[in-house]
Design an enzyme around this catalytic site. Sequence first.
Site, PDB file in Angstrom:
ATOM      1  N   LYS A  76       0.812  -1.226   0.000  1.00  0.00           N
ATOM      2  CA  LYS A  76       0.000   0.000   0.000  1.00  0.00           C
ATOM      3  C   LYS A  76       0.845   1.277   0.000  1.00  0.00           C
ATOM      4  O   LYS A  76       0.390   2.325  -0.452  1.00  0.00           O
ATOM      5  CB  LYS A  76      -0.965   0.007   1.191  1.00  0.00           C
ATOM      6  CG  LYS A  76      -2.150  -0.927   1.018  1.00  0.00           C
ATOM      7  CD  LYS A  76      -3.145  -0.747   2.149  1.00  0.00           C
ATOM      8  CE  LYS A  76      -4.375  -1.608   1.919  1.00  0.00           C
ATOM      9  NZ  LYS A  76      -5.449  -1.353   2.888  1.00  0.00           N
ATOM     10  N   ASN A  97      -4.917   2.170  -1.762  1.00  0.00           N
ATOM     11  CA  ASN A  97      -5.502   0.829  -1.944  1.00  0.00           C
ATOM     12  C   ASN A  97      -6.256   0.696  -3.269  1.00  0.00           C
ATOM     13  O   ASN A  97      -6.763  -0.367  -3.583  1.00  0.00           O
ATOM     14  CB  ASN A  97      -6.439   0.481  -0.777  1.00  0.00           C
ATOM     15  CG  ASN A  97      -7.774   1.164  -0.912  1.00  0.00           C
ATOM     16  OD1 ASN A  97      -7.846   2.304  -1.374  1.00  0.00           O
ATOM     17  ND2 ASN A  97      -8.838   0.494  -0.508  1.00  0.00           N
ATOM     18  N   ASP A 112     -10.198   3.188   1.825  1.00  0.00           N
ATOM     19  CA  ASP A 112     -10.442   2.659   3.176  1.00  0.00           C
ATOM     20  C   ASP A 112     -11.063   3.742   4.059  1.00  0.00           C
ATOM     21  O   ASP A 112     -12.002   3.490   4.814  1.00  0.00           O
ATOM     22  CB  ASP A 112      -9.122   2.191   3.812  1.00  0.00           C
ATOM     23  CG  ASP A 112      -8.609   0.917   3.160  1.00  0.00           C
ATOM     24  OD1 ASP A 112      -9.440   0.094   2.725  1.00  0.00           O
ATOM     25  OD2 ASP A 112      -7.375   0.753   3.072  1.00  0.00           O
ATOM     26  N   GLY A 136      -4.434   0.746  18.752  1.00  0.00           N
ATOM     27  CA  GLY A 136      -3.508   0.284  17.725  1.00  0.00           C
ATOM     28  C   GLY A 136      -2.970   1.442  16.905  1.00  0.00           C
ATOM     29  O   GLY A 136      -3.652   2.468  16.747  1.00  0.00           O
ATOM     30  N   GLY A 139      -1.131   0.013  10.223  1.00  0.00           N
ATOM     31  CA  GLY A 139      -1.673   0.495   8.951  1.00  0.00           C
ATOM     32  C   GLY A 139      -3.153   0.843   9.032  1.00  0.00           C
ATOM     33  O   GLY A 139      -3.589   1.869   8.506  1.00  0.00           O
ATOM     34  N   ALA A 140      -3.943  -0.011   9.698  1.00  0.00           N
ATOM     35  CA  ALA A 140      -5.393   0.207   9.739  1.00  0.00           C
ATOM     36  C   ALA A 140      -5.734   1.492  10.486  1.00  0.00           C
ATOM     37  O   ALA A 140      -6.720   2.160  10.171  1.00  0.00           O
ATOM     38  CB  ALA A 140      -6.072  -0.984  10.403  1.00  0.00           C
ATOM     39  N   LEU A 163       4.704   2.818  22.539  1.00  0.00           N
ATOM     40  CA  LEU A 163       4.394   4.253  22.490  1.00  0.00           C
ATOM     41  C   LEU A 163       4.982   4.906  21.233  1.00  0.00           C
ATOM     42  O   LEU A 163       4.365   5.788  20.634  1.00  0.00           O
ATOM     43  CB  LEU A 163       4.937   4.935  23.751  1.00  0.00           C
ATOM     44  CG  LEU A 163       4.725   6.457  23.834  1.00  0.00           C
ATOM     45  CD1 LEU A 163       3.242   6.792  23.842  1.00  0.00           C
ATOM     46  CD2 LEU A 163       5.398   7.024  25.083  1.00  0.00           C
ATOM     47  N   LYS A 165       5.327   4.004  18.144  1.00  0.00           N
ATOM     48  CA  LYS A 165       4.503   3.961  16.924  1.00  0.00           C
ATOM     49  C   LYS A 165       3.305   4.903  17.043  1.00  0.00           C
ATOM     50  O   LYS A 165       2.898   5.546  16.072  1.00  0.00           O
ATOM     51  CB  LYS A 165       4.020   2.532  16.650  1.00  0.00           C
ATOM     52  CG  LYS A 165       5.063   1.713  15.929  1.00  0.00           C
ATOM     53  CD  LYS A 165       4.541   0.341  15.582  1.00  0.00           C
ATOM     54  CE  LYS A 165       3.662   0.370  14.337  1.00  0.00           C
ATOM     55  NZ  LYS A 165       3.103  -0.948  14.015  1.00  0.00           N
TER      56      LYS A 165
END
Length: 460
Positions: A76, A97, A112, A136, A139-140, A163, A165
């Site tokens: 992606k 995407n 998305d 989280g 990517g999502a 932390l 990320k």
Amino acid sequence: MPESDHMAISGTTGVLGLMGNPVRHTLSPLIHNTLSEELDRDLKYLPFPVEEDVPSAVRGAYLLGIQGMNVTIPHKKAVIEALVSLDTAAEMIGAVNTLVRVDGGFKGYNTDMPGLGRALRQKGVSLAGRQVVILGAGGASRAVCALALSEGAEKVYILNRSLEKAVELAEHFNRCCGEIRMMPLSAADYAFVPKRPSVFFQCTSLGLHEGDGLLIDDDRFYCMAEFGYDLVYNPAETPFLKKLKGLGIPCENGLSMLLQQGIIAYELWTGTVISDELGMLVKNKLERRLYGDNLILVGYMGSGKSTTGRMVAGRKGMSFLDMDAAIEEEAGITIREIFEREGEQGFRDRETAFLKKLSVVNTVIATGGGVVLRKENRELLRKCGRVVLLSATEETTFQRVKNDKNRPLLDASGERELKEKIRRMLENREAAYLAAADHVVVTDGRSADSIADELQDILA
Ligand code: S3P
């Protein structure tokens, strides 16, 4: 025995596809090929496993005349350098995407984010002015962050095991909007999220595997949620969704986002607007593929649809639906009374109306013996699941129904008249039964158990 052939490929068939690795388990072909079939578009959507050298694959797709592509993990981000232009939302998210064919190459989009937006709108959920909690930072989460910003969420708390990320993601989106609206937190510090009504998004992979738990397991934390969305859709109920349901909080799994991102991509490729009704049809197909297909039993009166249907449902842990009983319940009167007051036509209209709004999964459906008479009904049945005809000879049927007084179409003054009625009706209906069915099971001289065994084999 399809009544129309949607599958033909010719010299003018257009190609769409998905590029990623792995692509084996993708549901996108089901989404896009269903849309093309329903809209009668000469387009086919195929999976393309691409391990490496994404730019060459994109160039090749262009040269081969491929009309549009989806891109999935792990490409992606990498695909961006291979595009001739990039939509601004995709640029902000940093992931593409959907590739739309333009002069000289492909333009990149991210569907998305608007896909999630549409899914939330359909549930009546708005992020404007709200506190958003994201679990989280992979990517999502990026699509959710971008949506929260574009819809005007007031504050967005990103909680992640690591932390770093979360900080990286928050900094990126704060830079994009020029304000401090994203707040990164280590999951362990969840108590720092202000106790205010919030919309929660579960964006980790937790739930995908059996035995998975929750990132944060504290009811006081989840009590803040007014609505929860889990981007995972398989299984249908993740630990996150179970938790919210247990607390009485409305929530939904990620299937609606999967569907809507596909629909938006298809709209970009074809310039067609997809109706909500068609969207529902595709969603039901996805649900059946993921959570269990329906088994639809058709056949003449006395062929054993209800008896064997109940048996199979019980054995397989499926739900059971008796269409005649459901229609009686809806009408508040018996089938005999419907026939008396509204005639056979009125009853058939009720059958068609019932099938049009039927949306079930993992269910065995026993239909009324005459439901197949209308072509429209046959098509509705085939869209709803696997259709099996339980067949029986005149003699078997006669023996099974001769003492039954509940069927208005079998009212007769004696055995001879009844036999003649059965013979004529079977003859008149044979073609309709065969046209409706994907499979035929012969029931003469067999026990319900043995028929149920065969039905189970068909489902397997
Ligand atoms: C009918 C069959 C009945 C019921 C109605 C009409 C038919 O269902 O729907 O009396 O036209 O064959 P069963 O097949 O379950 O008896």
